[in-house]
Design an enzyme around this catalytic site. Structure first.
Site, mmCIF file in Angstrom:
data_model
loop_
_atom_site.group_PDB
_atom_site.id
_atom_site.type_symbol
_atom_site.label_atom_id
_atom_site.label_comp_id
_atom_site.label_asym_id
_atom_site.label_seq_id
_atom_site.Cartn_x
_atom_site.Cartn_y
_atom_site.Cartn_z
ATOM 1 N N ASN A 166 0.405 -3.137 4.880
ATOM 2 C CA ASN A 166 -0.440 -1.956 5.050
ATOM 3 C C ASN A 166 -1.573 -1.881 4.040
ATOM 4 O O ASN A 166 -2.569 -1.202 4.289
ATOM 5 C CB ASN A 166 0.451 -0.704 4.936
ATOM 6 C CG ASN A 166 -0.346 0.566 4.798
ATOM 7 O OD1 ASN A 166 -1.036 0.989 5.712
ATOM 8 N ND2 ASN A 166 -0.268 1.195 3.625
ATOM 9 N N TYR B 67 -15.089 -6.392 6.504
ATOM 10 C CA TYR B 67 -13.854 -5.698 6.890
ATOM 11 C C TYR B 67 -13.455 -6.039 8.323
ATOM 12 O O TYR B 67 -12.285 -6.318 8.610
ATOM 13 C CB TYR B 67 -14.070 -4.200 6.733
ATOM 14 C CG TYR B 67 -12.859 -3.337 6.993
ATOM 15 C CD1 TYR B 67 -11.839 -3.267 6.053
ATOM 16 C CD2 TYR B 67 -12.752 -2.581 8.156
ATOM 17 C CE1 TYR B 67 -10.734 -2.461 6.270
ATOM 18 C CE2 TYR B 67 -11.649 -1.769 8.379
ATOM 19 C CZ TYR B 67 -10.642 -1.713 7.438
ATOM 20 O OH TYR B 67 -9.550 -0.916 7.660
ATOM 21 N N ALA B 68 -14.426 -6.036 9.248
ATOM 22 C CA ALA B 68 -14.128 -6.338 10.650
ATOM 23 C C ALA B 68 -13.621 -7.770 10.807
ATOM 24 O O ALA B 68 -12.679 -8.028 11.554
ATOM 25 C CB ALA B 68 -15.365 -6.106 11.518
ATOM 26 N N ALA B 69 -14.243 -8.700 10.088
ATOM 27 C CA ALA B 69 -13.804 -10.093 10.158
ATOM 28 C C ALA B 69 -12.380 -10.232 9.644
ATOM 29 O O ALA B 69 -11.552 -10.945 10.231
ATOM 30 C CB ALA B 69 -14.748 -10.984 9.357
ATOM 31 N N LYS C 169 -10.001 -7.873 9.485
ATOM 32 C CA LYS C 169 -9.035 -7.202 10.352
ATOM 33 C C LYS C 169 -8.872 -7.925 11.687
ATOM 34 O O LYS C 169 -7.779 -7.927 12.271
ATOM 35 C CB LYS C 169 -9.444 -5.746 10.565
ATOM 36 C CG LYS C 169 -9.311 -4.890 9.301
ATOM 37 C CD LYS C 169 -7.884 -4.871 8.766
ATOM 38 C CE LYS C 169 -7.671 -3.832 7.686
ATOM 39 N NZ LYS C 169 -6.280 -3.811 7.182
ATOM 40 N N GLY D 129 0.834 -1.201 0.000
ATOM 41 C CA GLY D 129 0.000 0.000 0.000
ATOM 42 C C GLY D 129 0.868 1.249 0.000
ATOM 43 O O GLY D 129 0.546 2.249 0.644
ATOM 44 N N GLY D 130 1.965 1.184 -0.755
ATOM 45 C CA GLY D 130 2.958 2.252 -0.714
ATOM 46 C C GLY D 130 2.597 3.493 -1.497
ATOM 47 O O GLY D 130 3.428 4.385 -1.647
ATOM 48 N N SER E 156 -7.074 -2.797 12.208
ATOM 49 C CA SER E 156 -7.984 -1.655 12.323
ATOM 50 C C SER E 156 -8.711 -1.746 13.651
ATOM 51 O O SER E 156 -8.904 -2.844 14.200
ATOM 52 C CB SER E 156 -9.013 -1.676 11.186
ATOM 53 O OG SER E 156 -10.064 -0.745 11.416
#
Length: 241
Positions: free
Chosen positions: A85, A150-152, A154, A8-9, A137
């Protein structure tokens, strides 16, 4: 010389982490893993000529990981630090979430971390040294509505990091995760002024975090002074949780 790979640079957080490493040690080389939208990564590479280099990396592809790590090893002969990232979110209520939204978010946020860790671990074990910092996160421990995917993913990053920390501890490798809350990057760019105010009211510090504040924590966890910290999940959230 330390050789560092950041995925994710091309985003605000990835670039802030890269700048932190580059400022910390003049003997450091930072590789920015990017898939597309390379302009910002190339600007930083031009600013730190020879010390910062973009490398093609589709984080959901095992072959791309092998190619990127192979290029780094060919140039530097080692990989000291990996910062996972890269990530994305596609929010939906679970009852109406398309299959593709579930699978793409799990792939970009969790599968990519697995693939990245697996790609660098053999080299780090031969070196008897390595630092892995996985960006999770706050949603991993305080999930909002509409982010089951997303929560799962992270939360999985945190569990993966803690398990891998135990597996690699005797090899001189540390593995930690960082859980940012509201950080003022392009990820919050879609919020209007009222939404920003409402979000800030829920933060005890009454402000969003700065990318540099997350970067400072990542650089510490990747440094020599953090050699006895592994399996940690560090929240950076202004006191929300």
């Amino acid at each position: 010389m330390r050789s560092i790979l950041i995925t994710g640079g091309n985003g605000g957080l990835g670039l802030a982490i890269a700048r932190c490493f580059l400022a910390q040690d003049s003997e450091t080389r930072v590789w920015l893993g990017v898939r597309s939208n390379r302009a910002r990564a190339e600007e930083l590479a031009a600013e730190f000529s020879g010390r910062c280099l973009p490398v093609d990396l589709e984080v959901t592809s095992a072959e791309a990981w092998q190619s990127a790590v192979g290029k780094i090893l060919e140039t530097d002969g080692r990989v000291d630090v990996l910062v996972n990232n890269a990530g994305m979110h596609r929010d939906h209520l679970l009852a109406t979430m398309p299959d593709e939204a579930w699978h793409s978010v799990i792939s970009a946020n969790l599968d990519a971390v697995f693939l990245g860790c697996r790609a660098v671990i053999p080299t780090m074990m031969r070196q008897r040294f390595g630092r892995i910092v996985n960006i999770s996160s706050l949603s991993a421990v305080l999930p909002p509505l509409g982010q089951t995917n997303y929560a799962a993913a992270k939360a999985g990053v945190v569990a993966l990091s803690q398990t891998l920390a135990k597996e690699t501890a005797r090899s001189g490798i540390t593995v930690n995760s960082v859980l940012p809350g509201y950080i003022d990057t392009e990820a919050l760019g879609g919020m209007d002024a009222e939404a920003r105010k409402n979000a800030q009211r829920g933060i005890p510090m009454r402000r969003f975090g700065r990318p540099e504040e997350v970067a400072a924590a990542v650089c510490f966890l990747a440094g020599k002074d953090a050699g006895y910290i592994t399996g940690a999940a560090l929240k950076i959230d202004g006191g929300i949780f």
